[in-house]
Every structure is written in structure tokens, then in C-alpha cells.
Scaffold this motif. Sequence first.
Motif, PDB file in Angstrom:
ATOM      1  N   ASP A  35      26.293 101.454  34.972  1.00  0.00           N
ATOM      2  CA  ASP A  35      26.498 102.079  36.259  1.00  0.00           C
ATOM      3  C   ASP A  35      25.356 103.068  36.483  1.00  0.00           C
ATOM      4  O   ASP A  35      25.067 103.889  35.597  1.00  0.00           O
ATOM      5  N   ARG A  36      24.706 102.995  37.652  1.00  0.00           N
ATOM      6  CA  ARG A  36      23.503 103.818  37.864  1.00  0.00           C
ATOM      7  C   ARG A  36      23.786 105.305  37.682  1.00  0.00           C
ATOM      8  O   ARG A  36      23.059 105.993  36.959  1.00  0.00           O
ATOM      9  N   ALA A  37      24.845 105.812  38.331  1.00  0.00           N
ATOM     10  CA  ALA A  37      25.106 107.263  38.278  1.00  0.00           C
ATOM     11  C   ALA A  37      25.406 107.715  36.852  1.00  0.00           C
ATOM     12  O   ALA A  37      24.991 108.790  36.429  1.00  0.00           O
ATOM     13  N   ARG A  38      26.121 106.884  36.098  1.00  0.00           N
ATOM     14  CA  ARG A  38      26.543 107.293  34.754  1.00  0.00           C
ATOM     15  C   ARG A  38      25.466 107.039  33.699  1.00  0.00           C
ATOM     16  O   ARG A  38      25.231 107.859  32.816  1.00  0.00           O
ATOM     17  N   ASP A  39      24.807 105.863  33.801  1.00  0.00           N
ATOM     18  CA  ASP A  39      23.971 105.415  32.683  1.00  0.00           C
ATOM     19  C   ASP A  39      22.464 105.502  32.918  1.00  0.00           C
ATOM     20  O   ASP A  39      21.690 105.396  31.971  1.00  0.00           O
ATOM     21  N   ILE A  40      22.048 105.634  34.173  1.00  0.00           N
ATOM     22  CA  ILE A  40      20.601 105.578  34.443  1.00  0.00           C
ATOM     23  C   ILE A  40      20.094 106.920  35.002  1.00  0.00           C
ATOM     24  O   ILE A  40      19.107 107.454  34.521  1.00  0.00           O
ATOM     25  N   ASP A  41      20.789 107.450  35.999  1.00  0.00           N
ATOM     26  CA  ASP A  41      20.329 108.711  36.620  1.00  0.00           C
ATOM     27  C   ASP A  41      20.394 109.869  35.619  1.00  0.00           C
ATOM     28  O   ASP A  41      21.248 109.879  34.733  1.00  0.00           O
ATOM     29  N   LYS A  44      27.641 112.167  29.678  1.00  0.00           N
ATOM     30  CA  LYS A  44      28.240 112.156  28.331  1.00  0.00           C
ATOM     31  C   LYS A  44      28.969 110.834  28.108  1.00  0.00           C
ATOM     32  O   LYS A  44      29.647 110.325  29.000  1.00  0.00           O
ATOM     33  N   GLY A  45      28.807 110.281  26.923  1.00  0.00           N
ATOM     34  CA  GLY A  45      29.536 109.055  26.591  1.00  0.00           C
ATOM     35  C   GLY A  45      28.837 107.793  27.068  1.00  0.00           C
ATOM     36  O   GLY A  45      29.272 106.677  26.770  1.00  0.00           O
ATOM     37  N   SER A  46      27.743 107.950  27.836  1.00  0.00           N
ATOM     38  CA  SER A  46      27.041 106.773  28.351  1.00  0.00           C
ATOM     39  C   SER A  46      26.403 105.978  27.217  1.00  0.00           C
ATOM     40  O   SER A  46      25.900 106.548  26.246  1.00  0.00           O
TER      41      SER A  46
END
Length: 546
Positions: free
Chosen positions: A517-523, A535-537
Amino acid sequence: MSVDSSTPLFQSLLKGTELSFTRLQQDYEQYAPDNWRKTAFTLFAAAILTHFISVAIWRLYLSPLAKIPGPKLAGLTFLYEAYYEVILGGQYFKRVAEMHEQYGPIVRVTPDEVHWNDPEFIDTIYPTTGRKTNKPEWFSKRTGTPDSIVSTPGHDLHRRRRNALNSFFSVASIRRLDIVMKEYTEKMLNRMEKISKSNNQVLQFHHMFKACASDVITIYAFGECFGFMELEDFGWSFFESTDEFFFLTHLFFLIPGLVQIAQNAPAWILKKIIPALGELRDRQDWWLNKVREIRTSPNPERVKSTIFEGIINSPLPASEKEDQRLASEAQLVVFAGEGTTAYSLTCALYHLLDNPTDLATLKAELKASNLDPTKIPSINDVEALPFLNAVIQEAVRLHPGVMARQVRISPETPILYTDKQSGKDYVIPPGTITSMSPLDTHMNESAFENAYAFKPERWIENPLLTRYFHGFSKGTRGCVGMTLARREMAIILASIFLKYDLYTGQSGPTLELYDTDRARDIDANSDYIIPVPAKGSKGLQVLIRN
Ligand code: HEM
């Protein structure tokens, strides 16, 4: 008149005086130490209070920065920044972005630092010629590389140190990288194929990209490397240890001497106090040993084609060529070259897999270039691919691998600024810390329309946009490894997409995003000089099929 000292009156007077004196002495002994302490304490407290009140009055009302807009607390104390960075964990960049929304393009972010979000002002803060550019003394505390070019406070010494490195990073020089890149990109494709045939076909790509970028830059700098690409887990614990160091950078700034302990304490003590830094220390020791080995090697060819050749043969004085300084420079180059390149690659790959139209355009460009899909393209090959280079530029725009405020000082010349919205003029005195952040500028809609969207074509449609781009910073202290990083990323992305397609149900080598997910894992979620996801990504995960 004479006094007869034997008279009873005189004797009783004398006795009385003696008694009073003894009582006085007892009283003094009983109370005076306390009084003395109390008085001293009161004076000390008053002095401290007076000091704080004077500093507060200076910072809030008398300082030349007092008129710069911004929250009063940020102008009053460094603890304001520390609260966001240390307590909330790398969150000041979000607060600074909010300040700009509230106060306009110029804000005071700490008692001695002014920050801009004005894309038109980049060249003033980061000049190439015309004036000197210093960095604050505290900068080295955050980076932990006190003797390297990135932390050198003074302009003139920085110029001399950088001149000794420049040729090593020139376009002509990095052509040597072709052979290394070919070898390591092949290793990468082999690992991808192996993973596609395993039970778990999902790869956390940033692990592999970091291993690859680290091996490549270490070979380039030292002539040999750790071999992270050979390890089953891509040497992940080593990179976690480096990240741990970055997580401490805000504390390093706040607690004097902490960075020295982390850098210089004997390894066994460090491993006991901060075990997470243990593997980083192993790498630092490796760098230092390599420096000694290279410079004492009986083979004169050994030093050639390492980063040290330029420095050792430069006109710099002997003190500049000591082992510890060379190792500090080497540490910087590896730190600066591995995480940043890997992060930008990860983001570029994510966006291509998330935007089938852009991936189709890239595949069409690769096809039209008649590159042999079974061979790794060369530096020359990838330089001729405009869309691929636009993809890389757009990935770094949206996700700058160094996201910290790019601080600079103009030591002699004042900086003049006119806020076009309010019409107000500002004079920033020489010696003030000035800064801009690439993420703020790159998200500024006045420069980049639909700024949050991934649109590589914007760079082809309007090449003048590059004047608003400072993902690699700009001016005399801009990234020395930019050319290398761009070519490296281009070769890796081209090689992946010469072989792989986006999965749409077909057979053959394909890639598909997996639980990303972009907001969670990339940005960027937190700023520890490097961007850190939520956190947790698990970062970018991709399913590989063959
Ligand atoms: C996508 C990859 C990269 C990005 C986004 C990036 C970004 C940056 C930025 C923003 C700065 C300025 C920092 C500041 O203002 O204090 C910088 C400086 C620097 N970078 Fe990079 N960098 C990348 C790759 C590399 C590579 C591959 C190398 C080395 C091989 C490298 C070596 C350096 C060095 C040595 C400096 C310090 C320059 C100086 O102070 O004169 N970087 N980089």
C-alpha cells in the motif's frame, strides 16, 4: 582615662562578652553554612533564570530572526523540534509542512534556522558559484561522519576535499561500473528466478536492492565487498544495524557525546550497551582495515581504482590523508550510496507495477531501442532512454532518499527574500542556518501540478521543471554520486523490464504487487535523514512468476 581590669565590673563585662561571642560562634556554626548554601543557591538560580530570560527575550524579540513567521515555541527553544523528532519519532517534517500552510513560504523552524517552501528560491539557498556555502558544526553529530565532505562545516575545506573526490565520480570514471553492474544485475536476476521457483514467490524488494547497491558501491570504493548478494537473507541484519544508527540521529543531536560513544567506544562495550549497532561496528572496522590494507599494499595497482587514489594523490595536507579520515569518507560514500539508491529503486518499481500505462510506455521504449533482452544493458544504452530516466527522476521527486532538511549557511553574504504572497521583505543575516526540504518543494503544486501523482511524462513534456527539483540537493554541496546513482538505477530497472512483464494472468516471467500500500509501505512516514515507512510495514512486496 585608665581602666582597672581587675574590678568585678570589668570582669563581668568581659565574661558577658566572652559568652555572647561563644553563643554567636555557636549560632554561626549552626546556621551559617545553611545560609551560605541558601544564598549561593539563590544567586545561582537567579543567574540561570536571568540567563534563560535574556536568551528568551533575545530569541523572541531582539534577534534578527524574531520577525520571521512561525510558532513562538519553535523560535524560543530547540526542545520544540526535539519533541517531534525524539518523542514522536522523526515527525518534524510533517509539522514544518503544516507551518508553511499556516505561515507562508518562509518560517523559523528552530531558534537559529529559517526554512523555505518556495521552489523559485532553490538556487539562492544552494548556489553553484558566487558565494560561499557552509554547514552548521552540529551537522556531523547527526551523520556520524565528522571528517567526511558531507559534514565539513567550512566552504574552503569542503571545496578542497570534494575536488579530491570529484574525478572518482565523473561520468568518464563511472563507466568502469559497467562490468560491476553487469555482474551484480545478473546475480539479481538469478535470485529473482530462484525465488520465482520457490514455495514463497514473494520478494521484499528493498532487501535485494539494498544488498545489490551496497555491494556495487563498496566494490566501486574499495575494489571488494561484503558479498551481501550471496547471502540467503541479503545480509539484512547488517542493514537493520545501519538503520538503527539512523534511528539514533535525532538523539545524537540532543545528547552531546552520544555519537562519539556510538562511533568510538570499544566494540565489546558498544555491543553490550547498544547491541543493535554491533554489526554496523563490524562493517566500520572492515572499512578501516581495508583503508590500512590498501594504503600499505606493496602492489601500487591496489590503491588505483579505489576511492582513495584521488585523495592520496591530491595536494591535501598529510593530516587529511590519515586512516581515520579516509575511513570516514568511505563510510559516507557507502552510507550515502546504498540506502538512497535502493529506496529510489524500490519506489520506481512500485510505481511502474502500480501504473500499467507507464510500464507499457517503458516496455515500448525498451523494445524500440533494440536492446538484447538476454543481456544487461550498458551505461551508454540506458543513457539513451528518456522515459526510463523520467521514471527515475519522478521516483526521486516523490520519494527523495535523503529527506532531511538540506541545511546551509551563507557565512558572509546576507540572504534577501521577498514573500510574493504578502509582499514582505526579509533580510537573513550572514551566519544564519537556512534550509529547504525536497519533499516540501516537490509536493508544491505551484511547481508540480497534481504533485502527489506519479507522472514521469511531466519531465519530458516540460524539461524546465528540473529547476524545481532538489532530490539530490543542488549547488556546491549537491550529491556527488548523482550520476552513478542514476545510471545504476537505470541499468537495474531496464534489466528487470527487459525480462519481466506485469502479471495479467499470462504465463512467462511476470511481476505483481503483493500486499503493498503506497501510504503505508512506500511513502515516507518518519524522517531519520532517510525516509522510513509506517511501523510494521514490510515495504514493497512483489510476487515473481516465471
Ligand atoms: C537516489 C540516490 C541518491 C540520493 C537521492 C542522494 C541524495 C543526496 C543529497 C540530497 C545530498 C545532499 C545532502 C545534504 O544536503 O546534506 C547528497 C550528498 C551526497 N551524496 Fe548522495 N544521493 C544518492 C546517491 C548517492 C550515491 C550512489 C553516492 C555515492 C556513491 C552518494 C554520495 C553522496 C555524497 C558523498 C554526498 C556529500 C556531498 C557533499 O557534501 O559534497 N549519493 N546526496
